[in-house]
Design a protein around this motif. Sequence first.
Motif, mmCIF file in Angstrom:
data_model
loop_
_atom_site.group_PDB
_atom_site.id
_atom_site.type_symbol
_atom_site.label_atom_id
_atom_site.label_comp_id
_atom_site.label_asym_id
_atom_site.label_seq_id
_atom_site.Cartn_x
_atom_site.Cartn_y
_atom_site.Cartn_z
ATOM 1 N N ARG A 13 0.836 -1.213 0.000
ATOM 2 C CA ARG A 13 0.000 0.000 0.000
ATOM 3 C C ARG A 13 0.868 1.259 0.000
ATOM 4 N N GLN A 14 1.921 1.246 0.800
ATOM 5 C CA GLN A 14 2.808 2.408 0.855
ATOM 6 C C GLN A 14 3.529 2.597 -0.471
ATOM 7 N N ASN A 15 3.925 1.500 -1.106
ATOM 8 C CA ASN A 15 4.596 1.591 -2.402
ATOM 9 C C ASN A 15 3.698 2.277 -3.428
ATOM 10 N N LEU A 16 2.439 1.863 -3.491
ATOM 11 C CA LEU A 16 1.509 2.461 -4.447
ATOM 12 C C LEU A 16 1.251 3.932 -4.106
ATOM 13 N N ALA A 17 1.063 4.244 -2.844
ATOM 14 C CA ALA A 17 0.814 5.632 -2.447
ATOM 15 C C ALA A 17 2.015 6.526 -2.790
ATOM 16 N N THR A 18 3.203 6.038 -2.566
ATOM 17 C CA THR A 18 4.410 6.804 -2.890
ATOM 18 C C THR A 18 4.504 7.037 -4.384
ATOM 19 N N GLU A 19 4.241 6.005 -5.172
ATOM 20 C CA GLU A 19 4.320 6.153 -6.628
ATOM 21 C C GLU A 19 3.234 7.084 -7.144
ATOM 22 N N GLU A 20 2.043 7.007 -6.592
ATOM 23 C CA GLU A 20 0.979 7.910 -7.024
ATOM 24 C C GLU A 20 1.341 9.361 -6.725
ATOM 25 N N ALA A 21 1.964 9.614 -5.575
ATOM 26 C CA ALA A 21 2.397 10.972 -5.229
ATOM 27 C C ALA A 21 3.498 11.427 -6.189
ATOM 28 N N ARG A 22 4.410 10.540 -6.533
ATOM 29 C CA ARG A 22 5.484 10.862 -7.484
ATOM 30 C C ARG A 22 4.903 11.203 -8.841
ATOM 31 N N GLN A 23 3.959 10.395 -9.304
ATOM 32 C CA GLN A 23 3.326 10.641 -10.604
ATOM 33 C C GLN A 23 2.585 11.979 -10.609
ATOM 34 N N GLU A 24 1.925 12.306 -9.517
ATOM 35 C CA GLU A 24 1.205 13.580 -9.425
ATOM 36 C C GLU A 24 2.183 14.750 -9.487
ATOM 37 N N ARG A 25 3.313 14.614 -8.829
ATOM 38 C CA ARG A 25 4.318 15.680 -8.873
ATOM 39 C C ARG A 25 4.860 15.847 -10.290
ATOM 40 N N ILE A 26 5.105 14.741 -10.969
ATOM 41 C CA ILE A 26 5.577 14.800 -12.358
ATOM 42 C C ILE A 26 4.532 15.507 -13.220
ATOM 43 N N ARG A 27 3.265 15.113 -13.081
ATOM 44 C CA ARG A 27 2.192 15.752 -13.862
ATOM 45 C C ARG A 27 2.134 17.253 -13.606
ATOM 46 N N SER A 28 2.314 17.654 -12.358
ATOM 47 C CA SER A 28 2.242 19.084 -12.063
ATOM 48 C C SER A 28 3.375 19.842 -12.752
ATOM 49 N N PHE A 29 4.544 19.256 -12.834
ATOM 50 C CA PHE A 29 5.645 19.909 -13.551
ATOM 51 C C PHE A 29 5.359 19.951 -15.049
ATOM 52 N N GLU A 30 4.815 18.866 -15.576
ATOM 53 C CA GLU A 30 4.465 18.856 -17.000
ATOM 54 C C GLU A 30 3.409 19.915 -17.304
ATOM 55 N N GLN A 31 2.423 20.052 -16.443
ATOM 56 C CA GLN A 31 1.394 21.068 -16.641
ATOM 57 C C GLN A 31 1.977 22.476 -16.559
ATOM 58 N N GLY A 32 3.086 22.611 -15.869
ATOM 59 C CA GLY A 32 3.777 23.891 -15.769
ATOM 60 C C GLY A 32 4.724 24.148 -16.929
ATOM 61 N N GLY A 33 4.686 23.286 -17.944
ATOM 62 C CA GLY A 33 5.500 23.507 -19.134
ATOM 63 C C GLY A 33 6.826 22.783 -19.166
ATOM 64 N N HIS A 34 7.082 21.948 -18.199
ATOM 65 C CA HIS A 34 8.333 21.200 -18.184
ATOM 66 C C HIS A 34 8.207 19.907 -18.985
ATOM 67 N N ARG A 35 9.323 19.443 -19.501
ATOM 68 C CA ARG A 35 9.387 18.161 -20.190
ATOM 69 C C ARG A 35 10.219 17.232 -19.326
ATOM 70 N N ILE A 36 9.700 16.049 -19.086
ATOM 71 C CA ILE A 36 10.414 15.074 -18.280
ATOM 72 C C ILE A 36 11.220 14.195 -19.231
ATOM 73 N N ILE A 37 12.512 14.140 -18.968
ATOM 74 C CA ILE A 37 13.396 13.368 -19.833
ATOM 75 C C ILE A 37 14.008 12.212 -19.056
ATOM 76 N N GLY A 38 14.515 11.275 -19.806
ATOM 77 C CA GLY A 38 15.268 10.153 -19.250
ATOM 78 C C GLY A 38 16.568 10.047 -20.007
ATOM 79 N N GLY A 39 17.216 8.931 -19.826
ATOM 80 C CA GLY A 39 18.461 8.706 -20.536
ATOM 81 C C GLY A 39 19.668 8.927 -19.660
ATOM 82 N N GLY A 40 20.794 8.967 -20.341
ATOM 83 C CA GLY A 40 22.072 9.085 -19.657
ATOM 84 C C GLY A 40 23.077 8.220 -20.389
#
Length: 141
Positions: A13-40
């Motif tokens: 339950r904690q794992n899912l709640a943590t991931e949902e909070a992470r996803q929400e934070r990512i969405r809020s940055f995307e809505q603010g005009g940011h692009r989320i990248i990966g790689g390296g």
Amino acid sequence: MTDIRDCVQAMLRQNLATEEARQERIRSFEQGGHRIIGGGQTGESSWEITDWRTGAIIETGTGSYDAYDAAATRLDPDRKWIHVEQFDDDYDEPDVDHAGIPASLAEALRDWLGMAVTSDEDVAAVVGWSVEEVGRHRKYA
């Protein structure tokens, strides 16, 4: 004493709640005009920059981290890109109440949940949930 089933359920339950909070934070940055990248780094002297949402390759190259950073700066002069790993740093290991379960056993159970060889079927047998429900809680583990 809390049993192992309760302890593992709480971890899931904690794992899912943590991931949902992470996803929400990512969405809020995307809505603010940011692009989320990966790689390296992809090899000893090769790297890539990818779009985290789509997996599309934005740029590839060779060289050190400095070459990667130079490409990212050139491609993102407004500094609107955020590497997805920065969101991983926002969340510490979930602190789950393991009342009655020794900390060493709780840690072993957390390790077991995170192992690739631990199947959702095995976890479902322990926690008494459907395989689908376990998979939903372990998806991001």
